[in-house]
Design an enzyme around this catalytic site. Structure first.
Site, PDB file in Angstrom:
ATOM      1  CG  PHE A 238      68.593 -46.513 -33.207  1.00 15.24           C
ATOM      2  CD1 PHE A 238      68.322 -45.945 -34.449  1.00 15.24           C
ATOM      3  CD2 PHE A 238      69.785 -46.184 -32.570  1.00 15.24           C
ATOM      4  CE1 PHE A 238      69.226 -45.053 -35.041  1.00 15.24           C
ATOM      5  CE2 PHE A 238      70.689 -45.301 -33.155  1.00 15.24           C
ATOM      6  CZ  PHE A 238      70.412 -44.736 -34.390  1.00 15.24           C
TER       7      PHE A 238
ATOM      8  CE  LYS B  35      60.876 -57.724 -29.225  1.00 15.24           C
ATOM      9  NZ  LYS B  35      61.597 -56.688 -28.497  1.00 15.24           N
TER      10      LYS B  35
ATOM     11  CE  LYS C  83      65.769 -55.058 -26.239  1.00 13.93           C
ATOM     12  NZ  LYS C  83      65.101 -54.169 -25.274  1.00 13.93           N
TER      13      LYS C  83
HETATM   14  C1  LIG Z   1      56.626 -53.637 -24.085  1.00 14.50           C
HETATM   15  C2  LIG Z   1      57.876 -54.016 -24.749  1.00 14.50           C
HETATM   16  N1  LIG Z   1      57.651 -55.076 -25.712  1.00 14.50           N
HETATM   17  C3  LIG Z   1      58.720 -55.836 -25.827  1.00 14.50           C
HETATM   18  O1  LIG Z   1      58.822 -56.755 -26.660  1.00 14.50           O
HETATM   19  N2  LIG Z   1      59.621 -55.474 -24.916  1.00 14.50           N
HETATM   20  C4  LIG Z   1      59.056 -54.527 -23.959  1.00 14.50           C
HETATM   21  C5  LIG Z   1      58.716 -55.207 -22.648  1.00 14.50           C
HETATM   22  C6  LIG Z   1      59.830 -55.034 -21.662  1.00 14.50           C
HETATM   23  C7  LIG Z   1      59.502 -55.645 -20.337  1.00 14.50           C
HETATM   24  C8  LIG Z   1      60.333 -55.087 -19.233  1.00 14.50           C
HETATM   25  C9  LIG Z   1      59.990 -55.643 -17.895  1.00 14.50           C
HETATM   26  C10 LIG Z   1      60.810 -55.054 -16.757  1.00 14.50           C
HETATM   27  O2  LIG Z   1      62.056 -55.072 -16.833  1.00 14.50           O
HETATM   28  O3  LIG Z   1      60.228 -54.528 -15.798  1.00 14.50           O
END
Ligand SMILES: C[C@@H]1NC(=O)N[C@@H]1CCCCCC(=O)O
Length: 219
Positions: A19, A34, A17
């Site tokens: 990228f 974000k 995402k």
């Molecule tokens: C660590 C990462 N930081 C962010 O902002 N997105 C990611 C977190 C994704 C969470 C996915 C939870 C799941 O689907 O299990």
């Protein structure tokens, strides 16, 4: 025309995402936001990645600060367990003021069903909240992996967005990874719009070529 808001979601975490958001920021001369970033104890965060990207392109995006940043690299819902003073609420999210001078790329955290609030509202609920009452077009792009497993993840993601009433906002899918014509054909068989096929092993500057002009897509 009002500059659109484009929400970039994915079929999973780590599908590219950030990228793709970087490509879109430069291809479409867009700004970036974000809204929720988790994992900042071990990662500088996606806003930093986007701002540092050397695309060899002249555009200098405005990067709006996340509304929430959480330490643990978890869903926002679980990351709040470690920071009980934080209480994410949908009503806290507003499109950044002054962001209407250019398109705005909004990057989600993880996929559409990632739990966000203590009430178990999800990233999809955030999309719905942001789509409401905008005088700008609100579009959703789904970033999908190109290889085995993507059919189930992508079709489920699109089906979910449709089931919550977001069909009219779905712009299409950007497929990321080694080219896979068969999977792209299956997406088309299901009526999905494939906006671009990119590969994160390419330089961002090179990959922006594969993304069509925004005005064409919004027609
Ligand atoms: C660590 C990462 N930081 C962010 O902002 N997105 C990611 C977190 C994704 C969470 C996915 C939870 C799941 O689907 O299990």
């Amino acid at each position: 025309m009002q500059h659109p808001i484009i929400f970039v979601t994915g079929t999973d975490t780590d599908v590219g995402k950030t990228f793709v958001s970087t490509l879109l920021v430069h291809k479409w001369e867009a700004n970036y936001w974000k809204p929720v970033q988790t994992g900042i104890e071990s990662d500088e965060g996606d806003s930093a990645t986007v701002s540092k990207a050397e695309c060899g392109l002249p555009w200098k995006p405005e990067i709006y600060a996340p509304r929430y940043e959480l330490l643990k690299p978890l869903s926002p819902y679980k990351a709040m367990d470690y920071e009980p003073e934080v209480d994410i609420r949908l009503s806290d999210f507003e499109i950044p003021k002054g962001s209407d001078s250019a398109p705005l790329i909004v990057e989600g955290a993880g996929g559409v069903f990632v739990p966000l609030t203590r009430n178990l509202e999800t990233m999809t609920d955030l999309m719905k909240k942001l789509a409401e009452k905008q005088n700008r077009p609100f579009k959703i792009i789904v970033v999908a992996r190109s290889g085995l497993g993507t059919l189930n993840h992508t079709l489920l993601t699109i089906s979910h967005l449709q089931s919550v009433g977001l069909s009219e906002h779905i712009m299409g899918v950007i497929v990321n990874g080694e080219k896979n014509a068969e999977n792209v054909q299956v997406f088309k068989d299901y009526g999905l719009t494939i906006l671009a096929e990119v590969d994160k092993s390419e330089s961002a500057a090179a990959a922006t070529r594969f993304i069509p002009p925004l005005c064409q897509l919004l027609k």
